[in-house]
Design a protein around this motif. Structure first.
Motif, PDB file in Angstrom:
ATOM      1  N   MET A 156     -12.483 -26.875  -8.846  1.00 25.90           N
ATOM      2  CA  MET A 156     -12.073 -26.617  -9.987  1.00 25.90           C
ATOM      3  C   MET A 156     -10.841 -25.763  -9.947  1.00 25.90           C
ATOM      4  O   MET A 156      -9.846 -25.728 -10.894  1.00 25.90           O
ATOM      5  CB  MET A 156     -13.109 -25.809 -10.798  1.00 25.90           C
ATOM      6  N   VAL A 157     -10.482 -24.856  -8.842  1.00 26.10           N
ATOM      7  CA  VAL A 157      -9.415 -24.091  -8.760  1.00 26.10           C
ATOM      8  C   VAL A 157      -8.169 -24.675  -8.388  1.00 26.10           C
ATOM      9  O   VAL A 157      -7.209 -24.459  -8.972  1.00 26.10           O
ATOM     10  CB  VAL A 157      -9.816 -22.890  -7.808  1.00 26.10           C
ATOM     11  N   THR A 158      -8.482 -25.687  -7.458  1.00 31.17           N
ATOM     12  CA  THR A 158      -7.432 -26.707  -6.968  1.00 31.17           C
ATOM     13  C   THR A 158      -6.776 -27.358  -8.318  1.00 31.17           C
ATOM     14  O   THR A 158      -5.576 -27.427  -8.313  1.00 31.17           O
ATOM     15  CB  THR A 158      -7.828 -27.498  -5.949  1.00 31.17           C
ATOM     16  N   ILE A 167     -10.380 -24.831 -16.276  1.00 29.75           N
ATOM     17  CA  ILE A 167     -11.695 -24.746 -15.469  1.00 29.75           C
ATOM     18  C   ILE A 167     -12.748 -24.526 -16.691  1.00 29.75           C
ATOM     19  O   ILE A 167     -12.698 -23.961 -17.506  1.00 29.75           O
ATOM     20  CB  ILE A 167     -11.514 -23.502 -14.732  1.00 29.75           C
ATOM     21  N   ASP A 168     -13.760 -25.307 -16.090  1.00 30.07           N
ATOM     22  CA  ASP A 168     -15.039 -25.632 -17.063  1.00 30.07           C
ATOM     23  C   ASP A 168     -16.251 -25.903 -15.997  1.00 30.07           C
ATOM     24  O   ASP A 168     -16.239 -27.041 -16.056  1.00 30.07           O
ATOM     25  CB  ASP A 168     -14.890 -26.239 -18.311  1.00 30.07           C
ATOM     26  N   GLY A 169     -17.021 -24.914 -15.655  1.00 30.61           N
ATOM     27  CA  GLY A 169     -18.166 -25.041 -14.635  1.00 30.61           C
ATOM     28  C   GLY A 169     -18.792 -24.095 -14.353  1.00 30.61           C
ATOM     29  O   GLY A 169     -18.883 -22.927 -14.449  1.00 30.61           O
ATOM     30  N   GLU A 170     -20.046 -24.415 -13.455  1.00 30.07           N
ATOM     31  CA  GLU A 170     -21.039 -23.318 -13.345  1.00 30.07           C
ATOM     32  C   GLU A 170     -21.170 -23.354 -11.767  1.00 30.07           C
ATOM     33  O   GLU A 170     -21.043 -24.444 -11.122  1.00 30.07           O
ATOM     34  CB  GLU A 170     -22.372 -23.719 -14.236  1.00 30.07           C
ATOM     35  N   PHE A 171     -21.463 -22.259 -11.243  1.00 32.51           N
ATOM     36  CA  PHE A 171     -21.984 -22.239  -9.616  1.00 32.51           C
ATOM     37  C   PHE A 171     -22.635 -21.005  -9.613  1.00 32.51           C
ATOM     38  O   PHE A 171     -23.084 -20.256 -10.574  1.00 32.51           O
ATOM     39  CB  PHE A 171     -20.487 -22.015  -8.906  1.00 32.51           C
ATOM     40  N   LEU A 183     -23.420 -18.492 -12.785  1.00 33.33           N
ATOM     41  CA  LEU A 183     -22.190 -17.924 -13.779  1.00 33.33           C
ATOM     42  C   LEU A 183     -21.667 -19.361 -14.259  1.00 33.33           C
ATOM     43  O   LEU A 183     -21.153 -20.345 -13.410  1.00 33.33           O
ATOM     44  CB  LEU A 183     -21.029 -17.263 -13.031  1.00 33.33           C
ATOM     45  N   HIS A 184     -20.992 -19.183 -15.430  1.00 32.26           N
ATOM     46  CA  HIS A 184     -20.098 -20.146 -16.095  1.00 32.26           C
ATOM     47  C   HIS A 184     -18.817 -19.792 -16.140  1.00 32.26           C
ATOM     48  O   HIS A 184     -18.542 -18.777 -16.585  1.00 32.26           O
ATOM     49  CB  HIS A 184     -20.827 -20.667 -17.383  1.00 32.26           C
ATOM     50  N   MET A 185     -17.899 -20.521 -15.468  1.00 34.98           N
ATOM     51  CA  MET A 185     -16.760 -20.002 -15.600  1.00 34.98           C
ATOM     52  C   MET A 185     -15.747 -21.021 -16.496  1.00 34.98           C
ATOM     53  O   MET A 185     -15.816 -22.277 -16.373  1.00 34.98           O
ATOM     54  CB  MET A 185     -16.199 -20.010 -14.221  1.00 34.98           C
ATOM     55  N   ARG A 186     -14.909 -20.329 -17.276  1.00 33.00           N
ATOM     56  CA  ARG A 186     -13.934 -21.011 -18.273  1.00 33.00           C
ATOM     57  C   ARG A 186     -12.420 -20.226 -17.969  1.00 33.00           C
ATOM     58  O   ARG A 186     -12.461 -19.071 -17.930  1.00 33.00           O
ATOM     59  CB  ARG A 186     -14.325 -21.114 -19.536  1.00 33.00           C
ATOM     60  N   GLY A 187     -11.600 -20.968 -17.713  1.00 25.47           N
ATOM     61  CA  GLY A 187     -10.200 -20.680 -17.602  1.00 25.47           C
ATOM     62  C   GLY A 187      -9.167 -21.320 -17.648  1.00 25.47           C
ATOM     63  O   GLY A 187      -9.310 -22.741 -17.761  1.00 25.47           O
ATOM     64  N   GLU A 188      -7.932 -21.023 -17.477  1.00 23.58           N
ATOM     65  CA  GLU A 188      -6.814 -21.852 -17.537  1.00 23.58           C
ATOM     66  C   GLU A 188      -5.644 -21.050 -16.855  1.00 23.58           C
ATOM     67  O   GLU A 188      -5.447 -20.185 -16.386  1.00 23.58           O
ATOM     68  CB  GLU A 188      -6.128 -21.905 -18.984  1.00 23.58           C
TER      69      GLU A 188
END
Length: 477
Positions: A156-158, A167-171, A183-188
């Motif tokens: 996701m980061v790459t 970015i839209d995913g969970e880990f 955690l659910h991560m959302r970003g740009e």
């Protein structure tokens, strides 16, 4: 006046109309929040604007989840105790603690040009990290993840830094105190004037409790589905076993064939109102080697495969001992010992009759069972029962035996006690009176099958709490 939402009263299940109203409100609110999100214009340098848009994104995400859960509630979910039972067995439930009730949304920004990292106070709480220890650089963030989830974060980061994808995913992370959180991560990415990625911002939401609840719902639904499948299989086996054991004949039987005083016999099985309640009721009639005839009905406690398999054992033993010439009284004693020694403890009631056509004499014994009813000349009465307790109730019980001389045209009715269901209107005694009231109609019947049909018309309609059997024998000339 305090709000009714906090009244000291037990929670009531939602009405279907109230759930529909909540679904409509959720959809309307979701549309309004989505409109605000679309209208939010964000500058690359406007951190506050990005934060506001991220919160709108999270609100839309949560409202989508809420709409899905309300839809499941409308369809019908497992009961709260079942969900609580599953939830109490999950490690995260015990580990959540008071922090589970706190705000679980934090933000972060990683500047790729200056290596500066900014975390919100909430994000430090989510990671269980002291602010004095400072935020984690982007290349160290993966060290807190489960090893299985590290490739997902790297991907996701790459994709965000290289291809400019959001970015839209969970880990899952492992905090310093050993607690596991999802955690659910959302970003740009934030681009510079040349279109290159200058920094990356993200909002991280602790969804551990939400996912745990979803898992509990999923596991409970799967568990209930497995239980339904097991129940359906057991019901099918119980029905097949019952059909294999009970006499296959339909209509009337006549035996013995070549003598006076023959019996015309018919029987019927009446299922319970709930088809799943396959019990241990039985009926049987057969001609014995010495020319006499066996008539029997009985009931074993319980339902399902256990009851039908026990009934098969009892009926098989009864048939074998009757064929060996054992009289009804001693036969009941042996059945009592058999049930007492069985692996599955149970109680049973039964009546066993042996009819001698040459003398027209009925010898019979009972074990805690309704006595046979004798109908003659348009009236009826219950036979006086000999001594006998329920099968399996006590060790070494003795069973008496009685005799009754029959006449041509007599009708004998044997039945299990559930034939006349207990209710406010009719007690068991009332049910017997209702059976005896059929005497004038039995007098006009031409066969045992006609008599069975009259019984079924009287008792076979309406709700029946348990299954039942009825057997009718009519003495010929």
């Amino acid at each position: 006046m305090p709000s009714h939402l906090f009244a000291d009263r037990p929670a009531q299940p939602p009405e279907p109309g109230s759930v529909d109203a909540l679904i409509s409100q959720t959809r309307r609110l979701r549309g309004e929040v989505d409109a605000v999100r679309r209208d939010t214009v964000v500058d690359d340098d406007d951190a506050q604007g990005r934060w506001q848009r991220a919160l709108c994104d999270l609100a839309v995400h949560q409202l989508d989840d809420l709409g899905e859960h309300l839809g499941q509630l409308k369809e019908g979910l497992p009961t709260a105790p079942e969900l609580e039972g599953l939830a109490e067995g999950t490690p995260e439930s015990d580990a959540a603690g008071p922090e589970a009730q706190q705000t679980r949304v934090g933000s972060a920004e990683w500047n790729l040009l200056t290596d500066e990292v900014n975390w919100s106070e909430e994000l430090f709480q989510i990671f269980g990290r002291s602010p004095e220890a400072g935020p984690l650089p982007l290349d160290e963030l993966g060290s807190t993840l489960f090893s299985d989830d590290q490739p997902l974060l790297t991907s996701m980061v790459t994709a965000c830094l290289v291809d400019g994808k959001p970015i839209d995913g969970e880990f899952r992370i492992v905090r310093a105190d050993g607690r596991v959180r999802t955690l659910h991560m959302r970003g740009e990415p934030v681009l510079d004037s040349d279109g290159c990625t200058a920094s990356m911002w993200a909002v991280l939401r602790d969804v551990s409790e939400l996912r745990r609840s979803q898992r509990a719902v999923r596991e409970s639904r799967d568990s209930l589905q497995r239980r339904r499948e097991i129940a359906q299989t057991e019901h099918r086996l119980a029905v097949e076993l019952q059909e294999a054991v009970l006499p296959p004949w339909h209509g009337s039987l006549r035996f013995p064939h070549h003598t006076t005083g023959t019996l015309d016999v018919a029987a019927h099985y009446l299922p319970a109102a709930t088809s799943a309640l396959i019990g241990g009721d039985w009926y049987d009639a057969l001609e014995l080697p010495d020319g006499r005839s066996l008539l029997t009905v009985g009931d074993l406690t319980g339902h399902g495969v256990t009851a039908t398999s026990g009934m098969a054992m009892m009926l098989g033993a009864l048939r074998g001992m009757a064929m060996a010439g054992i009289e009804p009284g001693p036969l009941m004693g042996w059945l009592n010992q058999l049930l007492e020694a069985s692996v599955q403890p149970a109680l049973g009631s039964a009546v066993c009759c042996r009819y001698d056509p040459a003398r027209r004499v009925l010898s019979w014994a009972q074990a805690g069972h309704p006595a046979p009813l004798l109908f003659r000349g348009g009236s009826g009465r219950a036979l006086q029962p000999p001594e006998g307790v329920l099968l399996g109730a006590t060790s070494g019980a003795a069973y008496g035996q009685a005799e009754e001389r029959l006449e041509p045209g007599d009708v004998l009715v044997l039945h299990t006690d559930a034939l006349t269901p207990c209710s406010i209107e009719f007690s068991r005694a009332d049910g017997t009176e209702r059976l005896l009231a059929l005497a004038p109609r039995f007098a006009g019947a031409r066969s045992a099958q006609d008599c069975v049909r009259l019984v079924v018309e009287e008792f076979g309609v309406g709700e029946r709490e348990d299954d039942a059997c009825v057997l009718v024998a009519r003495v010929g000339g």
